[in-house]
Every structure is written in C-alpha cells, then in structure tokens.
Design a protein around this motif. Sequence first.
Motif, PDB file in Angstrom:
ATOM      1  N   PHE A  94      45.888  63.670   3.092  1.00 18.66           N
ATOM      2  CA  PHE A  94      47.326  63.764   2.814  1.00 18.66           C
ATOM      3  C   PHE A  94      47.521  64.401   1.454  1.00 18.66           C
ATOM      4  N   ASP A  95      48.733  64.854   1.224  1.00 21.32           N
ATOM      5  CA  ASP A  95      49.074  65.491  -0.035  1.00 21.32           C
ATOM      6  C   ASP A  95      49.449  64.418  -1.048  1.00 21.32           C
ATOM      7  N   ALA A  96      48.965  64.523  -2.267  1.00 19.67           N
ATOM      8  CA  ALA A  96      49.261  63.511  -3.292  1.00 19.67           C
ATOM      9  C   ALA A  96      50.751  63.329  -3.511  1.00 19.67           C
ATOM     10  N   PHE A  97      51.513  64.358  -3.195  1.00 18.87           N
ATOM     11  CA  PHE A  97      52.967  64.316  -3.335  1.00 18.87           C
ATOM     12  C   PHE A  97      53.589  63.261  -2.428  1.00 18.87           C
ATOM     13  N   GLU A  98      52.865  62.804  -1.412  1.00 18.24           N
ATOM     14  CA  GLU A  98      53.440  61.886  -0.430  1.00 18.24           C
ATOM     15  C   GLU A  98      53.567  60.447  -0.918  1.00 18.24           C
ATOM     16  N   HIS A  99      52.924  60.065  -1.996  1.00 19.39           N
ATOM     17  CA  HIS A  99      53.010  58.690  -2.481  1.00 19.39           C
ATOM     18  C   HIS A  99      54.454  58.275  -2.737  1.00 19.39           C
ATOM     19  N   PRO A 100      54.795  56.992  -2.475  1.00 22.10           N
ATOM     20  CA  PRO A 100      53.968  55.935  -1.893  1.00 22.10           C
ATOM     21  C   PRO A 100      53.805  56.107  -0.382  1.00 22.10           C
ATOM     22  N   ILE A 101      52.577  55.953   0.097  1.00 26.91           N
ATOM     23  CA  ILE A 101      52.259  56.180   1.501  1.00 26.91           C
ATOM     24  C   ILE A 101      51.318  55.107   2.017  1.00 26.91           C
ATOM     25  N   ALA A 102      51.611  54.628   3.222  1.00 27.12           N
ATOM     26  CA  ALA A 102      50.805  53.602   3.875  1.00 27.12           C
ATOM     27  C   ALA A 102      50.113  54.183   5.096  1.00 27.12           C
ATOM     28  N   LEU A 103      48.919  53.692   5.358  1.00 27.64           N
ATOM     29  CA  LEU A 103      48.156  54.085   6.542  1.00 27.64           C
ATOM     30  C   LEU A 103      48.286  52.973   7.571  1.00 27.64           C
ATOM     31  N   GLN A 104      48.734  53.327   8.786  1.00 33.56           N
ATOM     32  CA  GLN A 104      48.777  52.315   9.832  1.00 33.56           C
ATOM     33  C   GLN A 104      47.501  52.352  10.660  1.00 33.56           C
ATOM     34  N   LEU A 105      46.851  51.204  10.757  1.00 37.28           N
ATOM     35  CA  LEU A 105      45.606  51.065  11.496  1.00 37.28           C
ATOM     36  C   LEU A 105      45.854  50.416  12.852  1.00 37.28           C
ATOM     37  N   GLY A 106      45.126  50.877  13.861  1.00 37.37           N
ATOM     38  CA  GLY A 106      45.087  50.230  15.155  1.00 37.37           C
ATOM     39  C   GLY A 106      43.692  49.700  15.404  1.00 37.37           C
ATOM     40  N   GLY A 107      43.593  48.485  15.874  1.00 42.52           N
ATOM     41  CA  GLY A 107      42.296  47.910  16.160  1.00 42.52           C
ATOM     42  C   GLY A 107      42.397  46.402  16.261  1.00 42.52           C
ATOM     43  N   SER A 108      41.287  45.760  16.663  1.00 40.01           N
ATOM     44  CA  SER A 108      41.302  44.307  16.810  1.00 40.01           C
ATOM     45  C   SER A 108      39.972  43.659  16.411  1.00 40.01           C
ATOM     46  N   ASP A 109      39.052  44.444  15.883  1.00 40.96           N
ATOM     47  CA  ASP A 109      37.778  43.904  15.425  1.00 40.96           C
ATOM     48  C   ASP A 109      37.844  43.727  13.909  1.00 40.96           C
ATOM     49  N   PRO A 110      37.808  42.497  13.413  1.00 36.98           N
ATOM     50  CA  PRO A 110      37.982  42.281  11.967  1.00 36.98           C
ATOM     51  C   PRO A 110      37.005  43.066  11.100  1.00 36.98           C
ATOM     52  N   ARG A 111      35.733  43.089  11.475  1.00 37.89           N
ATOM     53  CA  ARG A 111      34.745  43.803  10.651  1.00 37.89           C
ATOM     54  C   ARG A 111      34.989  45.306  10.681  1.00 37.89           C
ATOM     55  N   GLU A 112      35.345  45.823  11.851  1.00 35.34           N
ATOM     56  CA  GLU A 112      35.614  47.255  11.958  1.00 35.34           C
ATOM     57  C   GLU A 112      36.874  47.625  11.174  1.00 35.34           C
ATOM     58  N   LEU A 113      37.900  46.797  11.261  1.00 34.29           N
ATOM     59  CA  LEU A 113      39.127  47.047  10.507  1.00 34.29           C
ATOM     60  C   LEU A 113      38.875  46.976   8.998  1.00 34.29           C
ATOM     61  N   ALA A 114      38.035  46.048   8.579  1.00 33.29           N
ATOM     62  CA  ALA A 114      37.717  45.946   7.153  1.00 33.29           C
ATOM     63  C   ALA A 114      37.019  47.206   6.669  1.00 33.29           C
ATOM     64  N   ARG A 115      36.085  47.721   7.462  1.00 31.31           N
ATOM     65  CA  ARG A 115      35.382  48.949   7.083  1.00 31.31           C
ATOM     66  C   ARG A 115      36.356  50.124   7.038  1.00 31.31           C
ATOM     67  N   ALA A 116      37.213  50.229   8.039  1.00 31.47           N
ATOM     68  CA  ALA A 116      38.194  51.321   8.060  1.00 31.47           C
ATOM     69  C   ALA A 116      39.152  51.206   6.883  1.00 31.47           C
ATOM     70  N   ALA A 117      39.554  49.977   6.558  1.00 35.83           N
ATOM     71  CA  ALA A 117      40.465  49.780   5.423  1.00 35.83           C
ATOM     72  C   ALA A 117      39.816  50.223   4.118  1.00 35.83           C
ATOM     73  N   GLN A 118      38.514  49.961   3.966  1.00 37.54           N
ATOM     74  CA  GLN A 118      37.809  50.423   2.764  1.00 37.54           C
ATOM     75  C   GLN A 118      37.854  51.947   2.656  1.00 37.54           C
ATOM     76  N   ILE A 119      37.654  52.610   3.770  1.00 39.52           N
ATOM     77  CA  ILE A 119      37.698  54.075   3.773  1.00 39.52           C
ATOM     78  C   ILE A 119      39.091  54.557   3.401  1.00 39.52           C
ATOM     79  N   CYS A 120      40.124  53.903   3.948  1.00 39.03           N
ATOM     80  CA  CYS A 120      41.507  54.279   3.616  1.00 39.03           C
ATOM     81  C   CYS A 120      41.787  54.085   2.129  1.00 39.03           C
TER      82      CYS A 120
END
Length: 345
Positions: A63-89
């Motif tokens: 994304f472009d830095a100009f977009e802040h404040p910006i949130a990423l919406q995640l889809g999923g239901s595996d806590p460990r997988e969501l935690a890993r994806a959240a770290q990447i975000c």
Amino acid sequence: MTDSLERTSKYSPWRFCIAPMMEWTDRHYRVLARLHSRHTRLYTEMVTSAAIIHGDRDRLLGFDAFEHPIALQLGGSDPRELARAAQICADYGYDEVNLNVGCPSDRVQNGAFGACLMREPDLVADCVAAMKAAIPLPVTVKCRIGVDDQDPRAALFEIAEKCVAAGVDALVVHARKAWLKGLSPRENRDIPPLDYPLVHALKRALPHIPIAINGGLDNFDAYQAQLDVLDGVMVGRAAYHDLSHLIDVDETLFGAAPPYENSRAAVEAYLPYIERKLGEGLRLADITRHMLGLFAGRPGARAFRRHLSTHAVLRGAGPEVVRDALVELDRAWERSSQFVTEETS
C-alpha cells in the motif's frame, strides 16, 4: 502518518471508517479516498491468512504510505495461522488488524470463517488472543448480530464479551443478521432488518470498549445520530459510489479542513499517482473504475463518467484520458452556469 494520527487523537480512531469491500476497497480506491479525507480510517479488502503466509505478499499487502491510517482485514479461523499473518501485516506497517466475522459469501463458508464464526465465540476469542500476543497493533473484530436462527442479543453479547476478555481493542458491528443459507451476499446487505438499538445496548453493557456500527448509514445526520451513542461509524457503499461525499467528513466530523476543497481538485492531485502506476505497467481502467461515481448530481457527471468508461479501457490509455474527462466536466458545468445566469437575468 504521524500528523494524521496526532490530529485525530481527541477522537476515537474508529470515528469514521470505510468498510472493507471485496473488489472495491483496493489500493487505488483508498488513495483516492485519502485525497478526499485525511481522517477517515481506511480498510483493505479481506485477505485470508493462508494467502498472506503462502502467497505474493507485496501484491496482497502493498500500500501507499499516503493511505495511513489503514487497517488490514484478515479472514481465517486458525489462531496460529492468524497470528503469523498478523505479524506479517505489522511488518508491512499497517495501523490495525481486523478479523472478519461477518462476511457470508460462499468462499468464507467453504473455508469455515467469516460469518460462520458467529457460531464459534470461543474460537474467535482464541484468534483474538493469539493475534494480540503476536503484534503490538490494535486487533479488532467486525461481526454481525448473529447468523441464521441465532438469537441476536445472545449471539452478539456472547461473542463481544469473549472478545473483550481476549483483549480485543474495538468491535465493529454490522447491525444485521447474516443468513448463510437462502440469501446471497448482496441480499445479506439489505434484506435482514437492521437493529441499531441492539448495538446501542451492547455499548451500554461494554462502555469502555470502542464500538463502531455498520449497516444502512449514508448521510451525516445518520452518522451523528450513531456517534451520539457509539464510538464510530463504518460506511460502505455510500462512501464508494459517491466519493465526493467524503469531502465533508473532515470538517463535519473532525473539525478540520479537507485535503482539497472539492473532488475535482482531488482528481487533479490523483494524477501523479495514476502516472506512477501506469509506469509500473497497470491498466488505466483498473484505476479509473473507482472514479465513475464522482460528481454525482453535478452537471457534467455523466459526461465525465462516459469519457472515462469509453476511453480508459483502450490499449495504451494514459492520464490524458482523465484530464480530458475533467475538461468534459468543466464544459458541462460552464454550460449549466450560463443557462442559470440567462434564466435569472
């Protein structure tokens, strides 16, 4: 980014948000929206946790830095997988991670996430807790008031209370049930009745947790009525189909001047972004498709839309197409002004 966040510090970060909408709230739309409002909180389209972990991250998360404040919406239901994806975000620089607990599409039903999770409050709480433990960013949940034959009050209060116990930073509630069988995703946006009072009751029960409301909101009187009770509003189609609407958000809801005085000036400021993206190999039509609702109700809007629709799809179309569309807009506006002057003279 810092300036925007500091200037809105006396308000809830969720005071005015644009809803995550698949195939609509992509990075091109979000940059154009930001040129209309400094303070609106922007959300990405939903991205699944598996796609982030295994897919092309720059394409999915860039994304472009100009977009802040910006949130990423995640889809999923595996806590460990969501935690890993959240770290990447978090590493990509997002301001918030939001868990989708409201989408009723076949895709999310097949993956057992989205609105399906309304039936799994303990799992949702585990997902929230895992993401909170993994990242320093706000972790929020966007949910419905229930699905299918659930009792809305029982379903909403249970999932909200368990998310709060897990450390959720805010809740965004689409004030309709979702019918997973029998209604399409589009019908789920309109047919189930809205229940604003139920969301207000949730806020009374959880006064210290920011709660924003989504569903059926399309004008400033409606926004203010909700803000008198809740911490924020989230707007979807009204903010997409008429971006000009956002010009008034900063002044009306934040007491601040907008970035530009009108949508025409915002489009002029958008041209360098268009030129940059075309230089990266993108097609003009993929960018300008988000501009077709601009100037709604103003003389020249049809001419502007027609010019973009006709010429942006052509091979090699460049930023001159947008400039020429603005010329069409101005000509129609001048003709209208002359007509009014002649009629009143």
